[in-house]
Design a protein around this motif. Structure first.
Motif, mmCIF file in Angstrom:
data_model
loop_
_atom_site.group_PDB
_atom_site.id
_atom_site.type_symbol
_atom_site.label_atom_id
_atom_site.label_comp_id
_atom_site.label_asym_id
_atom_site.label_seq_id
_atom_site.Cartn_x
_atom_site.Cartn_y
_atom_site.Cartn_z
ATOM 1 N N ILE A 91 36.449 30.383 37.800
ATOM 2 C CA ILE A 91 35.352 29.566 38.316
ATOM 3 C C ILE A 91 34.708 30.249 39.520
ATOM 4 N N ILE A 92 35.526 30.798 40.395
ATOM 5 C CA ILE A 92 35.023 31.427 41.611
ATOM 6 C C ILE A 92 34.208 32.667 41.308
ATOM 7 N N SER A 93 34.751 33.523 40.457
ATOM 8 C CA SER A 93 34.159 34.843 40.247
ATOM 9 C C SER A 93 33.266 34.918 39.019
ATOM 10 N N GLY A 94 33.675 34.235 37.953
ATOM 11 C CA GLY A 94 32.956 34.389 36.700
ATOM 12 C C GLY A 94 33.281 35.694 35.995
ATOM 13 N N ARG A 95 34.206 36.448 36.533
ATOM 14 C CA ARG A 95 34.570 37.752 35.977
ATOM 15 C C ARG A 95 36.030 37.708 35.526
ATOM 16 N N PRO A 96 36.277 37.829 34.243
ATOM 17 C CA PRO A 96 37.662 37.745 33.752
ATOM 18 C C PRO A 96 38.595 38.776 34.373
ATOM 19 N N TRP A 97 38.091 39.975 34.701
ATOM 20 C CA TRP A 97 38.993 40.989 35.242
ATOM 21 C C TRP A 97 39.459 40.611 36.655
ATOM 22 N N VAL A 98 38.572 39.974 37.426
ATOM 23 C CA VAL A 98 38.987 39.514 38.755
ATOM 24 C C VAL A 98 40.032 38.415 38.623
ATOM 25 N N ALA A 99 39.802 37.479 37.705
ATOM 26 C CA ALA A 99 40.749 36.389 37.498
ATOM 27 C C ALA A 99 42.087 36.917 36.988
ATOM 28 N N TRP A 103 47.229 33.742 49.668
ATOM 29 C CA TRP A 103 46.796 35.131 49.847
ATOM 30 C C TRP A 103 46.153 35.655 48.569
ATOM 31 N N CYS A 104 46.708 35.316 47.411
ATOM 32 C CA CYS A 104 46.121 35.756 46.142
ATOM 33 C C CYS A 104 44.743 35.142 45.946
ATOM 34 N N LEU A 105 44.534 33.927 46.452
ATOM 35 C CA LEU A 105 43.203 33.325 46.376
ATOM 36 C C LEU A 105 42.224 34.079 47.270
ATOM 37 N N LEU A 106 42.639 34.462 48.466
ATOM 38 C CA LEU A 106 41.789 35.298 49.334
ATOM 39 C C LEU A 106 41.507 36.641 48.679
ATOM 40 N N LEU A 107 42.506 37.206 47.996
ATOM 41 C CA LEU A 107 42.300 38.459 47.270
ATOM 42 C C LEU A 107 41.230 38.292 46.206
ATOM 43 N N ALA A 108 41.281 37.179 45.471
ATOM 44 C CA ALA A 108 40.291 36.934 44.424
ATOM 45 C C ALA A 108 38.880 36.829 44.997
ATOM 46 N N ILE A 109 38.735 36.150 46.129
ATOM 47 C CA ILE A 109 37.411 36.011 46.750
ATOM 48 C C ILE A 109 36.916 37.374 47.229
ATOM 49 N N SER A 110 37.796 38.176 47.816
ATOM 50 C CA SER A 110 37.382 39.495 48.301
ATOM 51 C C SER A 110 36.982 40.413 47.143
ATOM 52 N N LEU A 111 37.690 40.337 46.019
ATOM 53 C CA LEU A 111 37.311 41.140 44.855
ATOM 54 C C LEU A 111 35.963 40.682 44.300
ATOM 55 N N THR A 112 35.721 39.393 44.363
ATOM 56 C CA THR A 112 34.420 38.872 43.940
ATOM 57 C C THR A 112 33.302 39.430 44.814
ATOM 58 N N GLN A 113 33.536 39.497 46.107
ATOM 59 C CA GLN A 113 32.536 40.033 47.024
ATOM 60 C C GLN A 113 32.335 41.538 46.822
ATOM 61 N N ILE A 114 33.419 42.241 46.574
ATOM 62 C CA ILE A 114 33.307 43.686 46.316
ATOM 63 C C ILE A 114 32.468 43.938 45.073
#
Length: 555
Positions: free
Chosen positions: A135-143, A390-401
């Protein structure tokens, strides 16, 4: 405008996440297969003690605790199984799972059913975490990458394959997280009462879920489209009411279902349940802070020479070179762990939804870390929620990257994937593969000792790994001088408890066995020395772990 579209605005809405439920199902199946393939072949004393309580609740069979609290022979009638309100639904849920398995034809040990439910809850938690990140990223690889990091972390993998109750708490927390993020990512979404409901259920399995409920309540009550304090206060009140009602009704239902209604009005019961733990051991800010940092990185990945042992114990016994290696290894892990925070400071979310999620994830991480620091930073179980946040913060940071251009996205993906694969490989090779392929010497020894008469007493000198194996698998009375001393703290208590059990078994004409003589000390085991002085020893069994002696000629 382009940066917002690619980076902080997810490509799929909450409806898109629902369309990807088949991916969540796939993640669940893969997680279930991996976790189920590496279940340990040996059990801790805590695992067997827990399984003993569940067996007693299901069958009414009274098992003997090595602390010597149950007289021999066990009193007739079904023993009372108390419920700790900090884990109110845990024992009833495990009892229900065992009864369902029995109804379906299962004839094995209760502990196998309990561990299977933990594996199931662990896989469910990973799957809902995957859907949350989708939901956050929309990208399966990030999830997928974020969920893979969560599931393969040392602490998550460990408690997904042991009898401890924490994974049920984690699974319901993941469901609540999924509902909360769906709400936060859509400014037009209605507040979902399922969030406090599922967090309340999670807290009924382990009250540490309150560390998630506090930041969730605050962010849940924020209304970014209206600034009226009254509306926000009402939303916060709704959350608190549903959460508190779920907790209260769950605890009362558990007490009533287990026949402990009298405990409801007992002040001593509530005081003894809620205020037992870390405050008993004191608070040491400097040492606890070191333990906090050391155990957080250890909760992520295992250093091969350390394995699953505490870092402080390793530093006490390791050589200078070994300590330096551990510092360098976990120093690098700490730098990688800080990376998501640094990325979010540089690439801050620009949409309302992602800002809300980032606020919640940051608050969740802080509250769960503070709780672990205060309660018990040496117990890795309390790092389940810090690692999840922490894994949730990781997911948000990967989304931003991913929003910052393909070049940075490829670099970020490469580094994160390499680190995740390395974490998985290290944890698998140093902890979970050896545990799942290890020899079952203790179980085999318990099966051998089951040949002894039912009236036999086993006296363990010191605290031995066999203690709970004998009580659970061999169903024999064991008195451990180490556990008796730990529980009571005096030599007189050891002499009294061991003496009582010896007399009880001799009256029943039961044989007395002793094992663990290599740990025999003149101070801690005075009662055992008296027992040995009155009789002679004859080897009864030579086992891989120890030699078991029969006491002959005792009065």
């Amino acid at each position: 405008m382009q940066r917002v579209d690619l980076g902080t605005q997810p490509r799929t809405s909450s409806g898109g996440a629902v369309q990807h439920l088949w991916l969540g199902t796939l993640v669940f199946i893969v997680s279930l297969a991996i976790l189920g393939s590496f279940v340990p072949r040996s059990y801790s004393g805590d695992d067997l003690q827990y399984a003993s309580v569940i067996r007693t609740a299901v069958t009414g069979e009274q098992l003997y605790h090595p602390v010597g609290s149950t007289p021999f022979p066990a009193p007739p009638g079904k023993p009372h199984v108390s419920v700790n309100p900090r884990y109110a639904l845990d024992w009833p849920a495990s009892v229900a799972a065992v009864r369902v398995a029995r109804a379906l034809g299962w004839t094995g040990d209760e502990i196998d059913v309990i561990v299977s439910t933990r594996v199931l809850m662990g896989a469910l938690g990973v799957a809902f975490f995957f859907l949350t990140v989708l939901i956050i990223s929309g990208r399966p690889w990030v999830a997928a990458l974020s969920a893979f990091c969560l599931g393969s972390s040392t602490v998550y993998w460990t408690y997904s394959t042991h009898a401890d109750e924490s994974m049920s708490m984690v699974a319901f927390t993941s469901v609540a997280l999924y509902l909360l993020v769906r709400q936060l990512m859509d400014p037009r979404a209605r507040r979902r009462l399922g969030v406090p409901l599922f967090l309340g259920i999670a807290s009924l399995f382990n009250l540490t879920a309150v560390a998630t409920a506090v930041p969730a309540a605050l962010i849940w009550s924020l209304d970014m489209t209206a600034s009226r304090v009254r509306l926000r206060a009402r939303a916060l009140g709704q959350f608190a009411l549903v959460f508190a009602a779920t907790l209260l009704l769950g605890v009362l239902a558990a007490l009533l279902a287990t026949g402990a209604a009298s405990s409801i009005a007992s002040l001593a019961y509530w005081k003894g349940s809620f205020f037992v733990g870390r405050p008993q051991y004191g608070f040491h800010p400097v040492g606890d802070t070191f333990d906090l940092g050391a155990d957080f990185v250890r909760a992520l990945v295992s250093y091969p020479p350390v394995g699953g042992h505490p870092l402080r114990a390793y530093f006490t016994s390791a050589s200078t070179a070994g300590r330096l290696g551990a510092v360098l290894f976990y120093g690098m892990v700490a730098l990688l762990a800080v990376a998501p925070v640094l990325i979010l400071l540089k690439h801050r979310p620009t949409t309302i939804g992602l800002r809300r999620v980032t606020m919640f994830a940051s608050g969740w991480f802080l509250t769960s870390v503070i709780f672990a620091w205060w309660w018990d930073p040496t117990y890795v179980k309390y790092f389940l929620l810090p690692v999840m946040s922490w894994c949730l913060l990781l997911a948000i940071s990967l989304t931003q990257i991913a929003a910052s251009g393909p070049r940075l996205a490829y670099w970020g993906l490469g580094v994160a994937t390499t680190a995740a694969v390395a974490m998985f490989a290290l944890n698998l090779s140093t902890i979970f593969l050896p545990q799942s392929r290890g020899r079952q010497d203790s179980l085999a020894a318990a099966r051998v000792l089951q040949r002894s008469p039912a009236s036999a007493l086993f006296v363990a000198v010191g605290q031995q790994p066999l203690d709970f194996y004998i009580t659970y698998f061999a169903r024999r009375d064991v008195v451990s001088t180490g556990l008796v001393r730990y529980a009571n703290g005096t030599d007189a208590a050891v002499a009294r408890v061991v003496g009582q059990h010896v007399r009880q078994h001799l009256r029943a004409h039961g044989p007395i066995y002793v094992y663990g003589r290599q740990a025999l000390g003149p101070v801690e085991s005075r009662s055992v020395l008296e027992l040995l002085h009155r009789g002679s020893l004859k080897v009864a069994w030579r086992l891989p772990q120890t030699t078991v002696y029969r006491v002959t000629g005792a009065p």
